[in-house]
Design an enzyme around this catalytic site. Structure first.
Site, PDB file in Angstrom:
ATOM      1  N   LYS A 269       0.910  -0.975  -0.045  1.00  0.00           N
ATOM      2  CA  LYS A 269       0.061  -0.025   0.111  1.00  0.00           C
ATOM      3  C   LYS A 269       0.719   1.193   0.178  1.00  0.00           C
ATOM      4  O   LYS A 269       1.945   1.363   0.475  1.00  0.00           O
ATOM      5  CB  LYS A 269      -0.865  -0.018   0.984  1.00  0.00           C
ATOM      6  N   ARG A 343     -10.274 -11.490   1.820  1.00  0.00           N
ATOM      7  CA  ARG A 343     -11.432 -12.729   1.253  1.00  0.00           C
ATOM      8  C   ARG A 343     -10.437 -14.213   1.371  1.00  0.00           C
ATOM      9  O   ARG A 343     -11.303 -15.126   1.533  1.00  0.00           O
ATOM     10  CB  ARG A 343     -11.738 -12.335  -0.053  1.00  0.00           C
TER      11      ARG A 343
END
Length: 488
Positions: A269, A343
């Site tokens: 990020k 996920r």
């Protein structure tokens, strides 16, 4: 803090003996408070222009003649609803901040009390009193009343007591979730969460299992393990069980994303605001908070809380874009973006949930920035192919004043997850990113009714007010209680 329901004295609110009396006055009308001295004070304040019966307006009065409470705060609410009442109480508490109030009495003028109002009072007080101090001992604790009395007529005492007890339990759960999420990632590690689960189990009679890497490997959770590969911190797979119903009663299962810090992995990020990724275990924190609230309320329902916990870090061992991993279900996943890691841990947890033969499964995750773009910071995103389950969760969110909004799950969105090298990719295009994330999870939920809550926009705040909100503990607790009520 001691909450109690107090019957209105024979002499009216003016006879209530407290350090401070908060009177919530609905703005829609001119309903009298019902006490001669208070009504005169309200009327005088309105005539002088010191107070308006408009939502959000407050007035502090001291030493009003004819009142036994030394301090009085008038607070106008939008209407007589529990939601508006909670906001009005919060405004009044802000006005009393810094004053020596050991006993606070709260009354509602012009409307009947409900258990929801009592619950709202407990939650407003909890929110006003919370200060994070674990790694900031210099932070001043907020002086809060030792006793809070809800003033109501005798016919409403039982309902008020019930609402206060439930509100206290939910408030404690919200506070617990906030405290876990606010702790820095070098404190709140997967191991720390496992230890907190064991402590919670001892305090509230929960059955707790904390699985280490070896046990996780034995279960075949290749997707979960692919996320933790780059971290020095060992993963934990946490299972908490509350048994309030019969052994044969199918449980409600809550699955919380427990990424204790998310760098994005190899798909790293940007540095700006990466510190907020300690909040990426907000879903896990809400499961912990809900299990605490349920353990205190003790409803007649079985509940299982599951938390896959790990860090997502870059290193020479980290999973790379293009790698293919095998989930516990046997389905293979091409990892196109290692920053879509939530996920990957949730899918194995959902597969694990099958062993409980659940009545319903709800997963909770700070899953996608796309959901924040879609819904902002007010509503959580709700995804479910099951209309009845979705309706239950929406109803629970309204009772809890913890809103969510149902999002689409049309099968056409599934096309975005096609892969040339595995059963599925872990991401699709940017368009509809929150939906394709939910579609990914849906592939692991064929065995039970399922819903997904994307809480990326509501689990915490950034900027000057940075910190956890404790959401959606209220929604989840009310959902569990509704299941207990339906069974009864």
């Amino acid at each position: 803090m001691n909450f109690q329901a107090l019957a209105t004295p024979a002499g009216g609110l003016g006879s209530v003996v407290a350090d401070a009396l908060v009177v919530v006055v609905p703005a829609d009308g001119q309903a009298a408070v019902g006490d001669q001295a208070l009504d005169a004070a309200v009327s005088g304040a309105v005539k002088s222009g010191d107070f308006e019966r408009k939502a959000g307006r407050t007035l502090y009065l001291h030493g009003v003649e004819g009142l036994k409470s030394a301090r009085v705060v008038l607070s106008a609410s939008k209407d007589g609803s529990a939601k508006a009442f909670r906001s009005a109480v919060s405004q009044a508490l802000a006005l009393l901040k810094g004053r020596s109030v050991k006993h606070l009495a709260v009354a509602l003028a012009g409307d009947a009390w409900t258990a929801a109002h009592a619950e709202a009072l407990a939650l407003a007080v909890e929110q006003a009193g919370y200060v994070y101090r674990h790694t900031k001992p210099s932070a001043e604790a907020v002086a809060m009343p030792a006793k809070v009395s809800l003033v109501t007529d005798k016919s409403g005492l039982a309902q008020a007591r019930q609402g206060l007890a439930q509100g206290q339990a939910i408030a404690s759960g919200v506070g617990f979730a906030r405290e876990l999420a606010n702790r820095p990632a070098n404190v709140c590690t997967p191991t720390f969460l496992g230890d907190e689960a064991k402590r919670l189990g001892k305090e509230f009679g929960l059955d707790v299992q904390v699985l280490d890497r070896k046990a996780i490997e034995k279960l075949g959770m290749g997707s979960f393990l692919s996320v933790t590969n780059g971290s020095e911190e060992p993963p934990r797979f946490i299972v908490m069980q509350y048994r309030g119903a019969g052994k044969k009663d199918a449980p409600v299962v809550l699955v919380g994303k427990g990424i204790t810090f998310d760098t994005g992995g190899i798909s790293i990020k940007p540095a700006a605001e990466m510190d907020e990724m300690k909040f990426d275990m907000g879903g896990a924190a809400s499961v912990f908070g809900t299990m605490r609230a349920v353990g205190e309320i003790k409803p007649k329902v079985n509940v299982v809380g599951i938390v896959p916990a790990c860090e997502n870090m870059p290193s020479g061992r980290a999973t790379k874009p293009g790698d293919v991993v095998t989930s516990m279900s046997g389905q293979t996943i091409e990892i196109l973006n290692t920053d879509a890691e939530g996920r990957l841990i949730l899918c194995d947890a959902l597969t694990y949930a099958e062993r409980f033969k659940p009545a319903a499964v709800v997963d909770i995750a700070t899953l996608t920035g796309a959901c924040v773009i879609a819904l902002g910071h007010h509503h959580a995103g709700l995804f479910s192919p099951d209309d009845a389950l979705a309706d239950e969760l929406i109803a629970a969110s309204r009772r809890a004043d913890d809103p969510c909004w149902r999002m689409p799950l049309d099968e056409e969105y599934d096309e975005a997850l096609k892969s040339n090298f595995a059963d599925m990719a872990n991401v699709g295009s940017r368009a509809g990113g929150a939906i394709t994330a939910a579609k990914f999870l849906q592939r692991y939920t064929k065995a039970f009714p399922w819903a997904h809550l994307d809480v990326a926009g509501v689990a915490y705040k950034g900027g000057a007010n940075k910190g956890s909100t404790g959401r959606p503990v209220g929604l989840l607790t009310h959902f569990v209680l509704s299941r207990a009520g339906r069974k009864a």
